[in-house]
Design a protein around this motif. Structure first.
Motif, mmCIF file in Angstrom:
data_model
loop_
_atom_site.group_PDB
_atom_site.id
_atom_site.type_symbol
_atom_site.label_atom_id
_atom_site.label_comp_id
_atom_site.label_asym_id
_atom_site.label_seq_id
_atom_site.Cartn_x
_atom_site.Cartn_y
_atom_site.Cartn_z
ATOM 1 N N ARG A 1 -11.532 6.597 11.541
ATOM 2 C CA ARG A 1 -10.774 7.092 10.384
ATOM 3 C C ARG A 1 -11.338 8.417 9.871
ATOM 4 N NH1 ARG A 1 -5.920 6.447 9.683
ATOM 5 N NH2 ARG A 1 -5.966 6.354 7.408
ATOM 6 N N ARG B 1 -7.593 -3.060 2.210
ATOM 7 C CA ARG B 1 -7.577 -2.183 3.389
ATOM 8 C C ARG B 1 -7.210 -2.968 4.647
ATOM 9 N NH1 ARG B 1 -11.849 2.004 6.329
ATOM 10 N NH2 ARG B 1 -10.395 3.740 6.242
ATOM 11 N N ARG C 1 -5.197 7.703 13.660
ATOM 12 C CA ARG C 1 -4.364 6.611 13.163
ATOM 13 C C ARG C 1 -4.869 5.292 13.753
ATOM 14 N NH1 ARG C 1 1.282 8.870 12.178
ATOM 15 N NH2 ARG C 1 0.839 11.075 11.987
ATOM 16 N N ASP D 1 6.446 4.724 9.920
ATOM 17 C CA ASP D 1 6.258 4.581 8.473
ATOM 18 C C ASP D 1 7.405 5.183 7.677
ATOM 19 O OD1 ASP D 1 4.791 6.789 9.771
ATOM 20 O OD2 ASP D 1 4.416 7.471 7.729
ATOM 21 N N GLY E 1 -0.659 1.105 7.582
ATOM 22 C CA GLY E 1 -1.515 1.792 8.561
ATOM 23 C C GLY E 1 -0.988 1.591 9.972
ATOM 24 N N CYS F 1 0.837 -1.207 0.000
ATOM 25 C CA CYS F 1 0.000 0.000 0.000
ATOM 26 C C CYS F 1 0.869 1.252 0.000
ATOM 27 C CB CYS F 1 -0.888 0.022 1.247
ATOM 28 S SG CYS F 1 -2.137 -1.268 1.233
ATOM 29 N N GLN G 1 -3.964 3.971 -4.112
ATOM 30 C CA GLN G 1 -3.212 3.794 -2.860
ATOM 31 C C GLN G 1 -2.513 2.435 -2.796
ATOM 32 O OE1 GLN G 1 -2.832 6.405 -0.921
ATOM 33 N NE2 GLN G 1 -4.180 7.506 -2.335
ATOM 34 N N GLY H 1 -4.127 0.958 13.733
ATOM 35 C CA GLY H 1 -3.405 -0.232 13.289
ATOM 36 C C GLY H 1 -4.098 -1.470 13.829
ATOM 37 N N ASP I 1 -3.955 4.753 2.607
ATOM 38 C CA ASP I 1 -5.164 4.017 3.025
ATOM 39 C C ASP I 1 -6.120 3.847 1.842
ATOM 40 O OD1 ASP I 1 -7.421 2.969 4.176
ATOM 41 O OD2 ASP I 1 -7.688 4.566 5.663
ATOM 42 N N TYR J 1 -3.620 -3.043 4.551
ATOM 43 C CA TYR J 1 -3.121 -1.715 4.963
ATOM 44 C C TYR J 1 -3.072 -1.612 6.493
ATOM 45 C CZ TYR J 1 -3.448 3.239 6.219
ATOM 46 O OH TYR J 1 -3.260 4.462 6.821
ATOM 47 N N LEU J 2 -4.158 -2.024 7.156
ATOM 48 C CA LEU J 2 -4.228 -1.899 8.624
ATOM 49 C C LEU J 2 -3.157 -2.731 9.328
ATOM 50 C CD1 LEU J 2 -8.092 -2.025 9.216
ATOM 51 C CD2 LEU J 2 -6.613 -0.009 9.413
ATOM 52 N N GLU K 1 2.071 3.675 10.422
ATOM 53 C CA GLU K 1 1.691 5.069 10.668
ATOM 54 C C GLU K 1 1.215 5.244 12.117
ATOM 55 O OE1 GLU K 1 0.330 5.965 6.038
ATOM 56 O OE2 GLU K 1 -1.203 5.507 7.526
#
Ligand code: GUN
Ligand code: ZN
Length: 430
Positions: A311, A353, A316, A369, A361, A14, A26, A318, A17, A356-357, A364
């Protein structure tokens, strides 16, 4: 001489997000990709056919075609000291802590026990494709040395710090405000920034800390602005009610931590099921983060996390296993439960997604990151090699999938540790 390797496989990561609608801008995907690693860092990424002719002669080419390479998974909240009580029957949070968690944690005053569990735990993370974690040990100094030593031996990027708890818990797992300060400080100075390790100030939750202890943590937090802060927040209704009684002056549970200077960048709050809009606004503007723990929230009957409002508020987030309240150290299993939790709330979680998490994510959320989370050039080359086989029904279903979105989703729903072929830490297979 530098160590150069190139890994050829399907590659997915990714760039940001992808959201509830799987925004393709993304995401970067190579059906036949090449990931170039030099001295443990990402040196290049792209289509294999385009990159192969330009590779230096001394580079080692590792052919992983048929597999999928993704960034290493990041577990934003997990208790290494609870691996022996995972899947313990029948209680909600406060009873579960008393009946299972505290008795198990008591044993970690024994350094040998702490080392044995820490070595098992870090091996198990890596076997499941998890290359970074934010980890609760126990109140004992021995447990902190054990988890940092185990991570250091494996060159893992890992965050942890002594649990602080000086009330409302058994004597054997209790400290006090003064030692919370002095021992945390000693451990922080010993481990923070050593190799890939970082320290997290870790008051267990506001229930088990006196105001004097929370003030001591706040003092440390002010003295060491670059360390993490790691705790639990608004997980269970009974817990939230206790907090309101214990801190009658507070506007909310979050407000208790805020009062003591513990809500800031690099603060990570596990669960956050019972927040209001003001809490969300404060979390967003402070730069603090939420660890979303779906298997634990279901297992302990705590509730359903609202990812959309977190979100949309700009917080943020995770993904996290929260073992032993959580029921698996495997992030594919965790993503699968996240999908179901959100589905119950009429929210979407596309596979990308979920990934991403558990990768960018999460990086981040942990303010890492710049170092990990995807394959941007220069980042540390922590990655996982996933296979499309595993259980018989997984193999069968994946063979029918027509594109990467379908394959990824089915892999998340059905996959487990059998789908992790290899894990690489800074380019090295472990
Ligand atoms: N809140 C305080 N301690 C714990 C713990 O060990 N597990 C979970 N899930 N919640 C907590
Ligand atoms: Zn927890």
């Amino acid at each position: 001489m530098s160590d150069k390797k190139a890994f050829r496989a399907e590659i997915l990561h990714c760039l940001g997000d992808p959201g509830e609608h799987a925004d393709a801008t993304q995401v970067e995907y190579f059906a036949d990709g090449l990931l170039i690693v030099e001295d443990g860092h990402v040196a290049g990424l792209g289509d294999a056919e385009a990159l192969l002719p330009g590779l230096a002669d001394d580079i080692e080419l590792i052919d992983q075609r048929g597999n999928l390479i993704c960034p290493g998974f990041i577990d934003c909240h997990v208790h290494f000291s609870q691996v022996d009580i995972i899947a313990s029957y029948g209680e909600q949070l406060l009873d579960w802590l008393n009946r299972y968690a505290y008795p198990a944690e008591q044993r970690f005053s024994d350094a040998q026990h702490a080392d044995e569990v820490a070595n098992f735990f870090t091996d198990e993370l890596l076997r499941n494709g998890t290359t970074t974690a934010l980890v609760f040990p126990t109140v004992h100094e021995e447990s902190v040395d054990a988890i940092f030593s185990a991570a250091s031996k494996r060159n893992m990027r890992l965050l942890s710090g002594k649990i602080l708890m000086d009330q409302h818990c058994p004597e054997a797992v209790r400290d006090d405000a003064e030692s919370a300060y002095s021992v945390s400080r000693r451990l922080l100075e010993k481990w923070h920034g050593k190799g890939r390790l970082g320290y997290a100030l870790t008051p267990r939750f506001a229930v088990t800390s006196s105001e004097a202890q929370l003030a001591a943590v706040g003092k440390l937090a002010a003295e060491f602005p670059d360390v993490h802060i790691h705790t639990h927040l608004a997980e269970n209704h009974e817990e939230v009610d206790l907090i309101a009684k214990q801190f009658p002056w507070s506007r909310s549970y979050l407000d208790v931590y805020d009062h003591f200077g513990l809500v800031r960048e690099r603060s990570v709050f596990a669960h956050c099921l019972h927040l209001d809009d003001k809490d969300r606004e404060r979390m967003a503007n402070s730069g603090s983060a939420i660890a979303f723990c779906p298997t634990s929230n279901l297992f302990l009957g705590s509730g359903l996390f609202n990812l959309r409002s977190a979100r949309e508020s700009g917080i943020r987030v995770g993904l996290a296993t929260d073992v032993g309240g959580g029921t698996s150290l495997n992030m594919l299993r965790t993503m699968s439960e996240a999908y179901k939790v959100l589905h119950l709330e009429s929210q979407s979680l596309p596979g990308i997604r979920a990934l991403y998490l558990a990768t960018l994510g999460a990086a981040e959320a942990l303010y890492m990151d710049d170092k990990i989370g995807n394959f941007a050039t220069g980042k540390e080359a922590d990655f996982v090699v996933l296979n499309y086989a595993g259980a018989q029904i997984t193999t069968r279903r994946l063979a029918k999938a027509e594109d990467i979105a379908e394959k990824l989703f089915a892999l998340i729903m059905l996959g487990d540790d059998r789908n992790i072929s290899a894990t690489h830490v800074m380019g090295q297979k472990v």
